[in-house]
Design an enzyme around this catalytic site. Structure first.
Site, PDB file in Angstrom:
ATOM      1  N   GLY A 284       0.825  -1.209   0.000  1.00 12.44           N
ATOM      2  CA  GLY A 284       0.000   0.000   0.000  1.00 12.44           C
ATOM      3  C   GLY A 284       0.856   1.255   0.000  1.00 12.44           C
TER       4      GLY A 284
ATOM      5  CD1 TRP B 154      -1.932   1.551  -5.745  1.00 10.74           C
ATOM      6  CD2 TRP B 154      -2.158   3.288  -4.345  1.00 10.74           C
ATOM      7  NE1 TRP B 154      -2.997   2.295  -6.174  1.00 10.74           N
ATOM      8  CE2 TRP B 154      -3.166   3.375  -5.339  1.00 10.74           C
ATOM      9  CE3 TRP B 154      -2.113   4.270  -3.364  1.00 10.74           C
ATOM     10  CZ2 TRP B 154      -4.107   4.404  -5.370  1.00 10.74           C
ATOM     11  CZ3 TRP B 154      -3.050   5.309  -3.389  1.00 10.74           C
ATOM     12  CH2 TRP B 154      -4.036   5.358  -4.386  1.00 10.74           C
ATOM     13  CG  HIS B 155       0.227   6.115  -1.097  1.00 15.71           C
ATOM     14  ND1 HIS B 155      -0.190   4.944  -0.490  1.00 15.71           N
ATOM     15  CD2 HIS B 155      -0.759   7.016  -0.889  1.00 15.71           C
ATOM     16  CE1 HIS B 155      -1.376   5.144   0.057  1.00 15.71           C
ATOM     17  NE2 HIS B 155      -1.753   6.378  -0.169  1.00 15.71           N
ATOM     18  N   GLY B 156       3.696   5.616  -4.253  1.00 23.49           N
ATOM     19  CA  GLY B 156       4.783   6.198  -5.029  1.00 23.49           C
ATOM     20  C   GLY B 156       6.024   5.338  -5.007  1.00 23.49           C
TER      21      GLY B 156
ATOM     22  CG  PHE C  34      -0.350   9.283  -4.576  1.00 17.53           C
ATOM     23  CD1 PHE C  34       1.031   9.333  -4.612  1.00 17.53           C
ATOM     24  CD2 PHE C  34      -1.003   9.967  -3.568  1.00 17.53           C
ATOM     25  CE1 PHE C  34       1.752  10.017  -3.646  1.00 17.53           C
ATOM     26  CE2 PHE C  34      -0.307  10.648  -2.589  1.00 17.53           C
ATOM     27  CZ  PHE C  34       1.080  10.677  -2.638  1.00 17.53           C
TER      28      PHE C  34
END
Length: 493
Positions: free
Chosen positions: A337, A340-342, A493
């Site tokens: 997770g 996923w943001h960067g 994102f």
């Protein structure tokens, strides 16, 4: 007779409608307000022509995405076409390989645009070569619409939904502009049944939509943008130039900024969808009132946390393979997770901290014999909310900074060079920032019934009064907004 100034006017108009990477189309811009009014007029005129209305909204959504990412709007078509046809084949064959193909296509696009330089840089360090990052454009919101489309094919395989027969309906679902670039991530099972329903916008839906748009606009354009431009950015850019108390206040400021920015977008997206006759699930529920990391993730970015739970955590085994495996699955889910943001180790660190905290919280509840859904009360709850809030704020330091060096520097300044005696001088120098931070946190921690009272008050007003309220909020936005457009944080994102 030809007037030269007319060419200049038309040129300026054309510039407004063309893609400009420096000025993405966002809900809090004047151009979007103008465009949405024109869009609404056509939308209402097509209220009884379902197919034409769906086609019109889909084309507008593609234009909306073009204004955010230019030519890369074609990625929407790639994801739409591939998952639509794969979904139909999955329903016929129940093949896991087709699910894997859908995952490979969607996550492959995401991996190329978002993570190529990250992993290539890590490999180059192993080989001690001098790696120069490739110039790869990151399309806005690609993480959101790929996850949304993936929920469709996976849910077909799991037997939760049936595949659509009409590709236009699926294109509408994937591209629907209110939540296209920054969520919430809407599940196919929740949204698809609404597509072909007769267009109905009740008075309650309209009033609720107006309230959410006003609320989101205020949170984003007044609170978030102002404290960011006038204080938070300055400290995070050069933490060594500020005292520990200023670094601490900037951490509190960013904690409020990211909430107001992201929940503000979600509020506006949900509000706009309501005005168009569609309901989205709630995406934020006063997350800083949480008394544990577990409760925080039930209240923060609910559409993502529930997506990760249903499609990643449960797929890893969830809690079905023993306690130790459950804790490992929680940590893996949050690590991914974070990624996923960067494409940054800072995001991995942020996700890892939350994953470990979730595992510890599960173990603590087990040792104390607390039932699922337990909430503390009184002074005990106050202390647990206080600790949870500061843990979340601490993690935001890694989330906001682009390097570990800056993150550790901020933490060092806070713990070794606090200088609390300058707090009064800071308030005098940054009184506008201090006032908005105080206002933002006060509004956040108000009882839920206060929000419902405000929503009820607006719903009881006639459309003229509601319009005046919107005009008043827009006026406040104009007075405090910076000269440059501040894109929503989650656009990256």
């Amino acid at each position: 007779m030809h007037f030269p100034w007319s060419d200049i006017i038309w040129s300026k108009v054309a510039e407004q409608f063309a893609y400009n990477p420096q000025e993405p189309l966002i809900f809090s811009s004047g151009f979007f307000l103008f465009l949405f009014l024109a869009f609404s007029a056509v939308y209402i005129s097509l209220r009884k022509a379902n197919t034409l209305r769906i086609l019109f909204v889909t084309l507008f959504s593609y234009y909306f995405y073009y204004k955010s990412s230019g030519i890369y709007f074609f990625l929407l078509a790639v994801v739409t076409l591939s998952d639509f046809f794969i979904g139909k084949q999955i329903a016929r064959t129940r093949s896991r390989w087709l699910v894997a193909l859908s995952v490979a296509i969607d996550l492959g696009l995401l991996a190329y645009f978002k993570y190529t330089n990250f992993f290539a840089g890590m490999l180059s360090q192993m080989w001690t070569s001098n790696f120069q990052p490739w110039d790869i454009f990151l399309p806005v919101g690609i993480s959101f619409f790929t996850f949304q489309s993936l929920s469709y094919t996976i849910d077909i395989y799991r037997g939760r939904i049936k595949p659509l027969d009409n590709i236009l309906d699926y294109a509408f679902f994937v591209s629907f502009f209110p939540q296209l670039v920054a969520g919430p991530i809407v599940r196919a099972a929740d949204f698809i049944p609404q597509i072909r329903k007769p267009l109905v916008v009740t008075q309650q839906m309209f009033s609720e939509g107006v309230f959410l748009i006003i609320s989101g606009l205020f949170k984003k354009a007044v609170i978030s943008d102002y404290i960011s431009v006038n204080f938070v950015e300055r400290v995070f850019d050069r933490p060594d130039m500020y005292s520990g108390i200023e670094n601490l206040l900037a951490t509190y400021g960013y904690t409020l900024q990211i909430y107001c920015d992201f929940s503000g977008y979600s509020d506006m997206a949900i509000g706009i969808a309501l005005l168009l006759g569609f309901r989205f699930p709630v995406n934020f529920n006063s997350p800083y009132k949480s008394d544990s990391p577990t409760e925080f993730w039930r209240r923060w970015h609910i559409s993502l946390s529930s997506w990760l739970k249903d499609y990643l955590y449960i797929s890893l085994g969830g809690n079905r393979k023993g306690k130790v495996r459950q804790y490992i699955n929680l940590i893996i889910t949050m690590l991914l997770g974070g990624l996923w943001h960067g494409a940054s180790l800072n995001f991995v660190m942020w996700g890892g901290l939350h994953g470990v905290a979730l595992a510890i919280d599960k173990k603590k509840n087990e040792l104390l014999g607390r039932p699922k859904g337990y909430h503390s009360e009184g002074m005990k709850r106050f202390l647990e909310v206080f600790l949870t809030f500061h843990f979340v704020a601490f993690c935001w330091i890694f989330f906001r900074n682009s390097t570990f060096e800056n993150s550790w520097l901020m933490i060092k300044m806070i713990f070794t060079n606090l200088q609390p005696q300058i707090l009064f001088d800071w308030v005098m120098s940054y009184w506008g920032v201090a006032l908005l931070m105080l206002t933002g946190y006060a509004l956040h921690f108000l009882p839920s019934r206060t929000t419902e009272t405000a929503k009820s008050f607006i719903s009881r007003q006639n459309i003229f009064v509601q319009a005046l309220i919107i005009i008043a909020v827009v006026y406040v936005v104009i007075q405090v907004k910076s000269s440059d457009i501040q894109p929503f944080i989650y656009f990256q994102f």
